[in-house]
Design an enzyme around this catalytic site. Structure first.
Site, PDB file in Angstrom:
ATOM      1  N   GLN A  70       0.766  -1.167  -0.024  1.00 47.01           N
ATOM      2  CA  GLN A  70       0.017  -0.149  -0.088  1.00 47.01           C
ATOM      3  C   GLN A  70       0.740   1.157  -0.106  1.00 47.01           C
ATOM      4  O   GLN A  70       0.436   2.230  -0.599  1.00 47.01           O
ATOM      5  CB  GLN A  70      -0.776  -0.083   1.119  1.00 47.01           C
ATOM      6  CG  GLN A  70      -2.255   0.785   1.208  1.00 47.01           C
ATOM      7  CD  GLN A  70      -3.092   0.334   0.333  1.00 47.01           C
ATOM      8  OE1 GLN A  70      -3.755  -0.913   0.737  1.00 47.01           O
ATOM      9  NE2 GLN A  70      -4.078   0.958  -0.386  1.00 47.01           N
TER      10      GLN A  70
ATOM     11  N   ASP B 260     -11.761  -3.798   1.994  1.00 43.54           N
ATOM     12  CA  ASP B 260     -11.075  -4.708   1.257  1.00 43.54           C
ATOM     13  C   ASP B 260     -11.702  -6.068   1.432  1.00 43.54           C
ATOM     14  O   ASP B 260     -13.079  -5.817   1.526  1.00 43.54           O
ATOM     15  CB  ASP B 260      -9.356  -4.957   2.127  1.00 43.54           C
ATOM     16  CG  ASP B 260      -8.368  -5.597   1.203  1.00 43.54           C
ATOM     17  OD1 ASP B 260      -7.817  -4.973   0.468  1.00 43.54           O
ATOM     18  OD2 ASP B 260      -8.606  -6.981   1.280  1.00 43.54           O
TER      19      ASP B 260
ATOM     20  N   ASN C 281     -16.340  -7.274  -5.003  1.00 46.04           N
ATOM     21  CA  ASN C 281     -16.528  -5.954  -5.656  1.00 46.04           C
ATOM     22  C   ASN C 281     -15.355  -5.632  -6.795  1.00 46.04           C
ATOM     23  O   ASN C 281     -15.771  -5.110  -7.853  1.00 46.04           O
ATOM     24  CB  ASN C 281     -16.140  -4.949  -4.366  1.00 46.04           C
ATOM     25  CG  ASN C 281     -16.030  -3.609  -4.891  1.00 46.04           C
ATOM     26  OD1 ASN C 281     -14.777  -3.165  -4.987  1.00 46.04           O
ATOM     27  ND2 ASN C 281     -16.872  -2.694  -5.264  1.00 46.04           N
TER      28      ASN C 281
ATOM     29  N   LYS D  15       2.001   1.801  -3.475  1.00 46.50           N
ATOM     30  CA  LYS D  15       0.741   2.025  -4.375  1.00 46.50           C
ATOM     31  C   LYS D  15       0.214   3.379  -3.941  1.00 46.50           C
ATOM     32  O   LYS D  15      -0.128   4.150  -5.091  1.00 46.50           O
ATOM     33  CB  LYS D  15      -0.314   1.048  -4.031  1.00 46.50           C
ATOM     34  CG  LYS D  15      -1.686   1.122  -4.718  1.00 46.50           C
ATOM     35  CD  LYS D  15      -2.747   0.088  -4.053  1.00 46.50           C
ATOM     36  CE  LYS D  15      -2.540  -1.278  -3.463  1.00 46.50           C
ATOM     37  NZ  LYS D  15      -3.946  -1.534  -3.184  1.00 46.50           N
TER      38      LYS D  15
ATOM     39  N   LYS E 140      -2.590  -1.178   6.610  1.00 45.79           N
ATOM     40  CA  LYS E 140      -3.648  -2.126   6.200  1.00 45.79           C
ATOM     41  C   LYS E 140      -4.113  -2.650   7.582  1.00 45.79           C
ATOM     42  O   LYS E 140      -3.448  -2.537   8.486  1.00 45.79           O
ATOM     43  CB  LYS E 140      -3.110  -3.065   5.460  1.00 45.79           C
ATOM     44  CG  LYS E 140      -4.019  -3.812   4.416  1.00 45.79           C
ATOM     45  CD  LYS E 140      -4.356  -3.181   3.211  1.00 45.79           C
ATOM     46  CE  LYS E 140      -5.514  -3.826   2.322  1.00 45.79           C
ATOM     47  NZ  LYS E 140      -5.099  -3.213   1.228  1.00 45.79           N
TER      48      LYS E 140
HETATM   49  N1  GLU Z   1      -8.163  -2.046   0.106  1.00 43.80           N
HETATM   50  C1  GLU Z   1      -8.027  -1.390  -1.130  1.00 43.80           C
HETATM   51  C2  GLU Z   1      -6.630  -1.216  -1.731  1.00 43.80           C
HETATM   52  O1  GLU Z   1      -5.897  -2.434  -1.770  1.00 43.80           O
HETATM   53  C3  GLU Z   1      -8.463   0.254  -0.929  1.00 43.80           C
HETATM   54  C4  GLU Z   1      -7.833   0.957   0.320  1.00 43.80           C
HETATM   55  C5  GLU Z   1      -8.220   2.479   0.520  1.00 43.80           C
HETATM   56  O2  GLU Z   1      -9.386   2.792  -0.103  1.00 43.80           O
HETATM   57  O3  GLU Z   1      -8.136   3.073   1.332  1.00 43.80           O
HETATM   58  O4  GLU Z   1      -6.038  -0.309  -2.349  1.00 43.80           O
END
Ligand code: GLU
Length: 449
Positions: free
Chosen positions: A115, A170, A245, A118, A130
């Site tokens: 994350q 998630d 989703n 990303k 997370k």
């Molecule tokens: N769980 C999603 C991801 O892997 C979204 C995370 C979010 O929107 O904060 O990016």
């Protein structure tokens, strides 16, 4: 020089595995990023001096807590809750919550680590985190889900805040769960703090397009990869694993762009429908009735349901893994390539094992790794935060255009970074380096904290 750097990175990797024993998925995620970073250290000796790689592999904070709750029969259950606040160099901790029986610290740390990069790739001011629980929502009533969410938030709320940590959904956490979580947060704090969670319902501070964003974004990324190769999604045969989703909105956008999705799945089996998956039915079964995909075949006589089947055996030109980590191994990847697959866009996080990734890279197909291809979800979370901060709400068209721009930019920056660092067409290298450099520069600027 390069050899010295590789040796240094190998040492760091060994330290990470020794310090975090048994966390296989975390080791895998770290290894993949570290393998890309040799050339970055040669260019940026300050990252070596400041031990940025060592620091980036150590979460800033890890929270583990007990989540006690009662089921509808009055039986007491104890689950474990997690929130790993990985890195806040470029913004508040941001990342989803996962409720699934496979969750343990190693899963949350791999997700939190991914994350960080990303979120950096989105170009928005969001750090990485997370969380989640080993709670299994399958077969639970609405009331049980609500009690679990309330108990989970009763501990988590003290760690959250608009300027601190902003979770979202998630696997196993969608609009229903976020509603119960937000309700409990609001009750405990006596604050209608919209920006403390994203993925909210439209009636209570959510953003249009957030629900669709991860799937739509992943398709935009594939569209961009094909554009570079003077190709498009028009008329392509696609396979999308999962039916949650991410999978649903991946299928929707693929159909809108003229592709045909012929298979999807869940953890029990695979549905193959050569005519094209009936998305309205999948939405009804999954979003409304919360049933298994096996029931799809009962509605369509020309569809096949394969219990326990492997979706990657279904020949396709475009594969979009949208279920979970390590769902494509080396053998699956070889089969996809052999069957004529030319593009893979990862809607899920780390769905391909390292030997699978190698197969895609060696075959030189268009391979979009999750941390770039599925960044549209969290990017739209950041758009939701922007709307909440300005007490505004944008139209569907406007928000979707922003998402498209963000994904197009992520594609361009990962593509260009790969070229710049001598790995043209390799989006793994491009994403890891582009994400890392943004975070590393901020860490150097903020000093030793
Ligand atoms: N769980 C999603 C991801 O892997 C979204 C995370 C979010 O929107 O904060 O990016």
């Amino acid at each position: 020089m390069a050899a010295v750097m590789d040796e240094r990175i190998e040492t760091i990797y060994r330290q990470v595995t020794a310090r975090n024993p048994g966390e296989d998925e975390f080791h895998q995620a770290v290894r993949e990023v570290l393998e890309s970073l040799g050339p970055v250290l040669v260019k940026h000796p300050e990252f070596v001096d400041q031990k940025i790689i060592e620091r980036v592999c150590e979460p800033e904070r890890q929270i583990i807590f007990r989540v006690p709750w009662q089921d509808d029969r009055g039986e007491v259950h104890i689950n474990r809750g997690f929130r790993v606040e990985f890195n806040s160099a470029i913004g508040v901790y941001k990342g989803g919550l996962r409720f699934h029986p496979s969750v343990y610290l190693g899963i949350i740390k791999f997700l939190g680590f991914e994350q960080v990069f990303k979120n950096a790739l989105t170009g928005m001011p969001i750090g990485g985190a997370k969380g989640g629980s080993d709670f299994d929502p399958k077969g639970r009533s609405d009331n049980e889900i609500m009690r679990f969410c309330q108990s989970f938030m009763t501990e988590l709320y003290r760690h959250l805040g608009e300027y601190t940590d902003v979770p979202a959904g998630d696997i196993g956490v969608g609009g229903r769960e976020l509603g119960y979580l937000f309700g409990q947060y609001k009750r405990i704090t006596n604050r209608y703090e919209s920006t403390v969670l994203t993925g909210k319902g439209i009636a209570w501070g959510g953003s249009l397009v957030r629900t669709e964003a991860t799937g739509y974004g992943a398709v935009y990324f594939v569209r961009e990869m094909l554009k570079v190769r003077a190709d498009s999604l028009e008329g392509k045969t696609c396979v999308v694993s999962g039916s949650g989703n991410v999978a649903i909105y991946t299928i929707e956008k693929l159909h809108q762009l003229g592709a045909r999705v012929i298979a999807c799945s869940d953890s029990n089996g695979v549905v193959v429908h050569e005519k094209g998956i009936d998305l309205a039915l999948v939405k009804q079964l999954k979003e409304v009735e919360r049933r298994r995909i096996a029931e799809y075949a009962a509605h369509h006589k020309d569809a096949r349901y394969i219990p326990g089947g492997n979706i990657w055996e279904v020949p396709c030109q475009v594969a979009m893994p949208s279920a979970t980590q390590n769902e494509i191994n080396g053998k699956d990847a070889r089969m996809l390539v052999r069957n004529g697959c030319i593009a893979v866009g990862e809607g899920a996080n780390m769905p391909t094992t390292p030997d699978g990734v190698k197969v895609f890279l060696d075959a030189r197909i268009a391979y979009g790794p999750g941390k770039a291809a599925n960044a549209g979800g969290v990017a739209t979370s950041a758009l939701e935060m922007q709307q909440n901060a300005s007490r505004d709400s944008w139209s569907f068209e406007f928000t979707e255009r922003k998402l498209d721009e963000i994904m197009t930019n992520i594609h361009a920056s990962t593509y260009e970074t790969a070229e710049e660092f001598g790995a043209p067409g390799n989006y793994v290298v491009g994403a890891n380096i582009a994400g890392f450099i943004r975070v590393a520069k901020a860490m150097v600027a903020l000093g030793l904290v």
